[in-house]
Scaffold this active site. Structure first.
Site, PDB file in Angstrom:
ATOM      1  N   ARG A  52       0.857  -1.197   0.000  1.00 21.06           N
ATOM      2  CA  ARG A  52       0.000   0.000   0.000  1.00 21.06           C
ATOM      3  C   ARG A  52       0.890   1.242   0.000  1.00 21.06           C
ATOM      4  O   ARG A  52       0.624   2.227  -0.675  1.00 21.06           O
ATOM      5  CB  ARG A  52      -0.958   0.005   1.203  1.00 21.06           C
ATOM      6  CG  ARG A  52      -1.654   1.353   1.384  1.00 21.06           C
ATOM      7  CD  ARG A  52      -2.921   1.301   2.222  1.00 21.06           C
ATOM      8  NE  ARG A  52      -2.865   0.409   3.349  1.00 21.06           N
ATOM      9  CZ  ARG A  52      -2.166   0.639   4.482  1.00 21.06           C
ATOM     10  NH1 ARG A  52      -1.479   1.740   4.634  1.00 21.06           N
ATOM     11  NH2 ARG A  52      -2.160  -0.268   5.439  1.00 21.06           N
ATOM     12  N   ASP A 176      -7.152  19.284 -13.973  1.00 17.24           N
ATOM     13  CA  ASP A 176      -7.419  17.932 -14.460  1.00 17.24           C
ATOM     14  C   ASP A 176      -7.000  17.929 -15.932  1.00 17.24           C
ATOM     15  O   ASP A 176      -7.657  18.535 -16.773  1.00 17.24           O
ATOM     16  CB  ASP A 176      -8.907  17.627 -14.281  1.00 17.24           C
ATOM     17  CG  ASP A 176      -9.272  16.212 -14.705  1.00 17.24           C
ATOM     18  OD1 ASP A 176      -8.559  15.637 -15.537  1.00 17.24           O
ATOM     19  OD2 ASP A 176     -10.292  15.701 -14.216  1.00 17.24           O
ATOM     20  N   LYS A 201      -7.950   6.967 -19.267  1.00 20.18           N
ATOM     21  CA  LYS A 201      -8.241   7.531 -20.577  1.00 20.18           C
ATOM     22  C   LYS A 201      -6.990   7.472 -21.462  1.00 20.18           C
ATOM     23  O   LYS A 201      -6.491   6.404 -21.707  1.00 20.18           O
ATOM     24  CB  LYS A 201      -8.787   8.944 -20.402  1.00 20.18           C
ATOM     25  CG  LYS A 201      -9.841   9.070 -19.274  1.00 20.18           C
ATOM     26  CD  LYS A 201     -11.122   8.312 -19.556  1.00 20.18           C
ATOM     27  CE  LYS A 201     -12.062   8.219 -18.347  1.00 20.18           C
ATOM     28  NZ  LYS A 201     -12.383   9.480 -17.695  1.00 20.18           N
TER      29      LYS A 201
HETATM   30  C1  PLP Z   1     -12.878   9.871 -16.458  1.00 17.69           C
HETATM   31  C2  PLP Z   1     -12.510  11.176 -15.892  1.00 17.69           C
HETATM   32  C3  PLP Z   1     -12.309  11.316 -14.512  1.00 17.69           C
HETATM   33  C4  PLP Z   1     -12.524  10.183 -13.531  1.00 17.69           C
HETATM   34  O1  PLP Z   1     -11.616   9.153 -13.716  1.00 17.69           O
HETATM   35  P1  PLP Z   1     -11.921   7.612 -13.385  1.00 17.69           P
HETATM   36  O2  PLP Z   1     -10.655   6.942 -13.786  1.00 17.69           O
HETATM   37  O3  PLP Z   1     -13.115   7.209 -14.205  1.00 17.69           O
HETATM   38  O4  PLP Z   1     -12.205   7.534 -11.925  1.00 17.69           O
HETATM   39  C5  PLP Z   1     -11.925  12.565 -14.052  1.00 17.69           C
HETATM   40  N1  PLP Z   1     -11.759  13.612 -14.885  1.00 17.69           N
HETATM   41  C6  PLP Z   1     -11.954  13.498 -16.214  1.00 17.69           C
HETATM   42  C7  PLP Z   1     -11.753  14.697 -17.093  1.00 17.69           C
HETATM   43  C8  PLP Z   1     -12.335  12.280 -16.758  1.00 17.69           C
HETATM   44  O5  PLP Z   1     -12.540  12.188 -18.076  1.00 17.69           O
END
Ligand code: PLP
Length: 386
Positions: A52, A176, A201
């Site tokens: 962890r 983000d 992604k």
């Molecule tokens: C998918 C996504 C998230 C969340 O990520 P997960 O891996 O699904 O938890 C956060 N921000 C953006 C811009 C995303 O496309």
């Protein structure tokens, strides 16, 4: 360890984080599928104590992502939401956050349904107007939170301008960077303090892992976040780290193709009589085009658009494409199509969605790396049927 400083982004993508394994010389970091590590003496570890807290496969991934974002420290998490949650855990009850009003639906849900209940306060503003961000600041503001390009409207936020607002007010700026990836945009170099990713992604890129990452450059901030990572424990397993690291090595190649294909698809859509509006920062008519051209190397692989027939037409189109598969998520090699109002953004109340400009009939594409002509033919046949 090879100093990657002088090398370009593609070279870094291939090499960052992966050193030949010391015992066998394995060129790829192995999957260290272990929970614990034998210690020579009590309270003395060779390197790691418990997975962890630390794992060599995770270390390699964390170093690689940090290197690509141009930050000193990376931390991996079990999902993008877990990564964003770790940043929000820096806050206390009574602290205030200024957040963009066109966020990933899950981020909006985390803020309003989890952290608001714990006493953290949020203001949602249009961050493409830095004056609006500044006006929303309070003495208790600790964090400004933005995405750019935004999801699903592909609005562009001037990161440098918002970073100036954050610096003046001495609050953290978190970006983000999931949609752009470090191949196209590096927020830390533009003045952000924290970058997060859903590695699910583009970074992994193959639609086979859910994961997240946080990158920072400040050692004190890294220490606080590493404490949270270990104390809370939302860590990815070594297999997921291995797969994500493998995906990351071709990020630069994939992004070029995503950008080429999305550019062609956006231009095609803009000419179709059934399409009333195309949201893509690469189109000169896009309101964020100039800022995007300045802060992004290329315009990315995401497009959204509106159809003449509104919701029924949008829904119909989503079921008529053959290569664009109907699914949530984005950033994989395969092209996807979705209807945000009923899928990814269903957790945002209809009146909030509409106020932010998200039309009920909006369709979102994640343009993959297939052959360009095939993708355009697929959309043409699907449009002909709606
Ligand atoms: C998918 C996504 C998230 C969340 O990520 P997960 O891996 O699904 O938890 C956060 N921000 C953006 C811009 C995303 O496309």
């Amino acid at each position: 360890m090879l100093d990657l400083g002088p090398y370009g982004f593609g070279t870094k993508a291939v090499r960052a984080g992966t050193e030949p394994e010391p015992v066998t010389g394995a060129i790829m970091t192995p999957v260290f599928q272990t929970s614990t590590y034998v210690q020579p003496r009590p309270a003395e570890a060779k390197v790691h104590e418990y997975s962890r807290t630390g794992n060599p496969t995770r270390d390699a991934l964390q170093t690689a992502i940090a290197t690509l974002e141009g930050g000193r420290f990376g931390l991996s998490f079990g999902s993008g939401m877990a990564a964003i949650d770790a940043v929000l855990r820096l806050l206390d009850a009574g602290d205030h956050v200024v957040a963009g009003d066109d966020l990933y639906g899950g981020s909006y849900r985390l803020f309003t349904k989890v952290y608001a209940r714990q006493g953290v306060e949020f203001s949602f503003v249009d961050p493409s107007d830095p004056a609006a961000v500044k006006a929303a600041l309070r003495p208790t503001t600790k964090l400004i939170w933005i995405e750019t390009p935004t999801n699903p409207l592909l609005r562009i936020v001037d990161i440098e301008a918002v970073a100036r607002v954050a610096a003046e007010a001495k609050v953290l700026l978190g970006v983000d960077n999931t949609f752009a990836t470090p191949a196209l945009q590096r927020p830390l170099a533009l003045g952000a303090h924290v970058v997060v990713h859903s590695t699910t992604k583009y970074l992994n890129g193959h639609a086979d892992v859910v994961g997240g990452a946080v990158v920072v450059d400040d050692p004190a901030l890294h220490q606080r976040l590493a404490f949270i990572q270990n104390a809370v424990g939302a860590v990815p397993g070594p297999w997921d780290c291995f797969l994500t690291l493998r995906g990351l090595k071709t990020l630069h190649l994939r992004m070029e193709r995503h950008c080429d294909n999305a550019d062609a698809v956006a231009r095609f859509l803009a000419e179709q009589p059934q399409v009333t509006k195309v949201h893509f920062p690469g189109l000169p008519a896009h309101p964020g085009h100039a800022v995007a051209a300045r802060q992004m190397r290329r315009m990315g692989g995401m497009i959204s658009f509106e159809l003449k027939g509104g919701v029924p037409a949008g829904m119909a189109l989503c079921t008529r494409t053959k290569l664009f598969q109907l699914a949530e998520s984005l950033g994989g090699v395969e092209s996807l199509i979705e209807h945000p109002a009923s899928m990814t953004h269903a957790s945002v109340a209809p009146e909030v969605r509409r106020a932010a400009g998200l039309a009920d009939g909006l369709v979102r594409l994640s343009v993959g790396v297939e052959d360009q002509g095939d993708l355009i033919d697929d959309l043409a046949q699907a449009l002909a049927g709606v």
